[in-house]
Structures are given as C-alpha cells and as structure tokens.
Design a protein around this motif. Structure first.
Motif, PDB file in Angstrom:
ATOM      1  N   ASN A 284       0.772  -1.211  -0.147  1.00  0.00           N
ATOM      2  CA  ASN A 284       0.017  -0.066  -0.120  1.00  0.00           C
ATOM      3  C   ASN A 284       0.990   1.317  -0.054  1.00  0.00           C
ATOM      4  O   ASN A 284       0.656   2.091   0.622  1.00  0.00           O
ATOM      5  CB  ASN A 284      -0.952  -0.185   0.985  1.00  0.00           C
ATOM      6  N   ILE A 285       1.645   1.377  -0.832  1.00  0.00           N
ATOM      7  CA  ILE A 285       2.645   2.412  -1.031  1.00  0.00           C
ATOM      8  C   ILE A 285       3.030   2.699  -2.570  1.00  0.00           C
ATOM      9  O   ILE A 285       2.196   1.761  -3.289  1.00  0.00           O
ATOM     10  CB  ILE A 285       4.133   2.009  -0.551  1.00  0.00           C
ATOM     11  N   THR A 286       3.581   3.713  -2.864  1.00  0.00           N
ATOM     12  CA  THR A 286       3.623   3.979  -4.361  1.00  0.00           C
ATOM     13  C   THR A 286       4.715   3.192  -4.971  1.00  0.00           C
ATOM     14  O   THR A 286       5.495   2.847  -4.332  1.00  0.00           O
ATOM     15  CB  THR A 286       4.217   5.653  -4.604  1.00  0.00           C
ATOM     16  N   PRO A 287       4.938   3.069  -6.425  1.00  0.00           N
ATOM     17  CA  PRO A 287       5.977   2.386  -7.007  1.00  0.00           C
ATOM     18  C   PRO A 287       7.069   3.019  -6.709  1.00  0.00           C
ATOM     19  O   PRO A 287       8.426   2.453  -6.628  1.00  0.00           O
ATOM     20  CB  PRO A 287       5.539   2.172  -8.296  1.00  0.00           C
ATOM     21  N   ARG A 288       7.045   4.490  -6.535  1.00  0.00           N
ATOM     22  CA  ARG A 288       8.346   5.231  -6.615  1.00  0.00           C
ATOM     23  C   ARG A 288       9.011   4.966  -4.903  1.00  0.00           C
ATOM     24  O   ARG A 288      10.111   4.830  -4.756  1.00  0.00           O
ATOM     25  CB  ARG A 288       8.048   6.431  -6.597  1.00  0.00           C
ATOM     26  N   GLN A 289       8.185   4.644  -3.866  1.00  0.00           N
ATOM     27  CA  GLN A 289       8.451   4.419  -2.798  1.00  0.00           C
ATOM     28  C   GLN A 289       9.003   3.008  -2.499  1.00  0.00           C
ATOM     29  O   GLN A 289      10.211   2.462  -1.907  1.00  0.00           O
ATOM     30  CB  GLN A 289       7.276   4.540  -1.596  1.00  0.00           C
ATOM     31  N   ALA A 290       8.585   1.694  -3.306  1.00  0.00           N
ATOM     32  CA  ALA A 290       9.090   0.664  -3.492  1.00  0.00           C
ATOM     33  C   ALA A 290      10.469   0.696  -3.969  1.00  0.00           C
ATOM     34  O   ALA A 290      11.489  -0.268  -3.504  1.00  0.00           O
ATOM     35  CB  ALA A 290       7.942  -0.340  -4.102  1.00  0.00           C
ATOM     36  N   TYR A 291      10.616   1.566  -5.206  1.00  0.00           N
ATOM     37  CA  TYR A 291      11.960   1.642  -5.706  1.00  0.00           C
ATOM     38  C   TYR A 291      12.883   2.132  -4.826  1.00  0.00           C
ATOM     39  O   TYR A 291      13.895   1.788  -4.848  1.00  0.00           O
ATOM     40  CB  TYR A 291      11.608   2.331  -6.933  1.00  0.00           C
ATOM     41  N   ALA A 292      12.473   3.037  -4.083  1.00  0.00           N
ATOM     42  CA  ALA A 292      13.295   3.603  -3.112  1.00  0.00           C
ATOM     43  C   ALA A 292      13.768   2.633  -2.055  1.00  0.00           C
ATOM     44  O   ALA A 292      15.190   2.640  -1.752  1.00  0.00           O
ATOM     45  CB  ALA A 292      12.880   4.899  -2.277  1.00  0.00           C
ATOM     46  N   LEU A 293      12.826   1.643  -1.596  1.00  0.00           N
ATOM     47  CA  LEU A 293      13.251   0.505  -0.564  1.00  0.00           C
ATOM     48  C   LEU A 293      14.320  -0.264  -1.259  1.00  0.00           C
ATOM     49  O   LEU A 293      15.194  -0.701  -0.750  1.00  0.00           O
ATOM     50  CB  LEU A 293      11.910  -0.051  -0.250  1.00  0.00           C
ATOM     51  N   VAL A 294      13.938  -0.579  -2.536  1.00  0.00           N
ATOM     52  CA  VAL A 294      15.109  -1.399  -3.379  1.00  0.00           C
ATOM     53  C   VAL A 294      16.344  -0.733  -3.445  1.00  0.00           C
ATOM     54  O   VAL A 294      17.338  -1.303  -3.250  1.00  0.00           O
ATOM     55  CB  VAL A 294      14.309  -2.059  -4.837  1.00  0.00           C
ATOM     56  N   ARG A 295      16.284   0.408  -3.853  1.00  0.00           N
ATOM     57  CA  ARG A 295      17.641   0.928  -4.028  1.00  0.00           C
ATOM     58  C   ARG A 295      18.438   1.410  -2.981  1.00  0.00           C
ATOM     59  O   ARG A 295      19.799   1.373  -2.773  1.00  0.00           O
ATOM     60  CB  ARG A 295      17.315   2.361  -4.828  1.00  0.00           C
ATOM     61  N   SER A 296      17.734   1.620  -1.817  1.00  0.00           N
ATOM     62  CA  SER A 296      18.376   1.657  -0.703  1.00  0.00           C
ATOM     63  C   SER A 296      18.984   0.512  -0.085  1.00  0.00           C
ATOM     64  O   SER A 296      19.899   0.588   0.757  1.00  0.00           O
ATOM     65  CB  SER A 296      17.509   2.329   0.486  1.00  0.00           C
ATOM     66  N   GLY A 297      18.669  -0.817  -0.579  1.00  0.00           N
ATOM     67  CA  GLY A 297      19.088  -1.996  -0.046  1.00  0.00           C
ATOM     68  C   GLY A 297      18.232  -2.450   1.117  1.00  0.00           C
ATOM     69  O   GLY A 297      18.302  -3.596   1.651  1.00  0.00           O
ATOM     70  N   GLU A 298      17.152  -1.711   1.570  1.00  0.00           N
ATOM     71  CA  GLU A 298      16.607  -2.051   2.596  1.00  0.00           C
ATOM     72  C   GLU A 298      15.308  -3.296   2.401  1.00  0.00           C
ATOM     73  O   GLU A 298      15.257  -4.160   3.276  1.00  0.00           O
ATOM     74  CB  GLU A 298      15.299  -0.834   3.061  1.00  0.00           C
ATOM     75  N   LEU A 299      15.098  -3.430   1.018  1.00  0.00           N
ATOM     76  CA  LEU A 299      14.295  -4.512   0.431  1.00  0.00           C
ATOM     77  C   LEU A 299      15.106  -5.242  -0.689  1.00  0.00           C
ATOM     78  O   LEU A 299      15.298  -4.625  -2.026  1.00  0.00           O
ATOM     79  CB  LEU A 299      12.713  -4.012  -0.115  1.00  0.00           C
ATOM     80  N   PRO A 300      15.500  -6.294  -0.456  1.00  0.00           N
ATOM     81  CA  PRO A 300      16.477  -6.901  -1.299  1.00  0.00           C
ATOM     82  C   PRO A 300      15.671  -7.294  -2.614  1.00  0.00           C
ATOM     83  O   PRO A 300      14.558  -7.908  -2.641  1.00  0.00           O
ATOM     84  CB  PRO A 300      17.039  -8.267  -0.656  1.00  0.00           C
ATOM     85  N   ALA A 301      16.343  -7.418  -3.827  1.00  0.00           N
ATOM     86  CA  ALA A 301      15.647  -7.488  -5.076  1.00  0.00           C
ATOM     87  C   ALA A 301      16.838  -7.854  -6.187  1.00  0.00           C
ATOM     88  O   ALA A 301      17.684  -7.456  -5.888  1.00  0.00           O
ATOM     89  CB  ALA A 301      14.924  -6.190  -5.588  1.00  0.00           C
ATOM     90  N   ILE A 302      16.357  -8.299  -7.225  1.00  0.00           N
ATOM     91  CA  ILE A 302      17.244  -8.700  -8.481  1.00  0.00           C
ATOM     92  C   ILE A 302      16.686  -7.875  -9.485  1.00  0.00           C
ATOM     93  O   ILE A 302      15.756  -7.662  -9.758  1.00  0.00           O
ATOM     94  CB  ILE A 302      17.197 -10.134  -8.597  1.00  0.00           C
ATOM     95  N   LYS A 303      17.668  -7.396 -10.435  1.00  0.00           N
ATOM     96  CA  LYS A 303      17.469  -7.208 -11.861  1.00  0.00           C
ATOM     97  C   LYS A 303      17.284  -8.229 -12.786  1.00  0.00           C
ATOM     98  O   LYS A 303      18.083  -9.145 -12.772  1.00  0.00           O
ATOM     99  CB  LYS A 303      18.216  -6.230 -12.221  1.00  0.00           C
ATOM    100  N   VAL A 304      16.327  -8.250 -13.561  1.00  0.00           N
ATOM    101  CA  VAL A 304      16.242  -9.447 -14.496  1.00  0.00           C
ATOM    102  C   VAL A 304      15.926  -8.713 -15.837  1.00  0.00           C
ATOM    103  O   VAL A 304      15.437  -7.704 -16.051  1.00  0.00           O
ATOM    104  CB  VAL A 304      15.263 -10.478 -14.179  1.00  0.00           C
ATOM    105  N   GLY A 305      16.169  -9.602 -16.919  1.00  0.00           N
ATOM    106  CA  GLY A 305      16.015  -9.307 -18.263  1.00  0.00           C
ATOM    107  C   GLY A 305      17.103  -8.172 -19.103  1.00  0.00           C
ATOM    108  O   GLY A 305      17.873  -7.580 -18.165  1.00  0.00           O
TER     109      GLY A 305
END
Length: 92
Positions: free
Chosen positions: A24-45
């Motif tokens: 229940n946040i904006t995609p921009r806020q989700a992106y900020a969590l990923v970029r900061s490393g707080e929420l681990p993610a991977i880049k694909v494609g």
C-alpha cells in the motif's frame, strides 16, 4: 495486479508495482526501498527490471513488524524516559 487475483497467483517474483500494491505504497516508494538495499531485489532481463521474491517481501514485512514491536516496547520502558531526560538537556 488485479483485486480479483489473490497474491499467491502472482508467482515467485513480484514487480515493483505489485510490491507497492501489496505494501500500500507508491511504486516510487517501493523503488526507493530497493535502491537503498532495505528491500532486497534482483534485476532481470535485458532492460534490467527489478523483481522482488515473494518470500523476501514476506521476510521484510515480518522484520518491519518486529522493528515496530521493539520500538513500542522501548517507548513503553522506563529506560526510554531516562534516555530522553539525559539527552534533552537545555543549554543555558
């Protein structure tokens, strides 16, 4: 993500938009969590789209609940008021 589809049908990996909707946040806020490393993610494609593994998101949510619980306990403790008093000295 459509309201009619339960999250289980999204698959193993979530897009930033799906993650944002679940939190229940904006995609921009989700992106900020990923970029900061707080929420681990991977880049694909080839275009490097971010993906968050469902189990990682669930772990993140559990960790946030635990952090909130600990902060609540800290704020209720006697030590919290002692710390506030000792660090809230006003200079003459």
């Amino acid at each position: 993500m459509k309201e009619s589809n339960p999250p289980e049908h999204l698959g193993r990996f979530l897009t930033l938009a799906d993650t944002a909707e679940l939190l229940n946040i904006t995609p921009r806020q989700a992106y900020a969590l990923v970029r900061s490393g707080e929420l681990p993610a991977i880049k694909v494609g080839a275009s490097g789209q971010w993906r968050i593994e469902r189990s990682v998101l669930e772990s993140y949510i559990e960790a946030m609940y635990e952090e909130t619980r600990r902060m609540s306990l800290w704020n209720q403790s006697d030590l919290a008021s002692v710390t506030e008093i000792s660090f809230d000295r006003r200079r003459p």
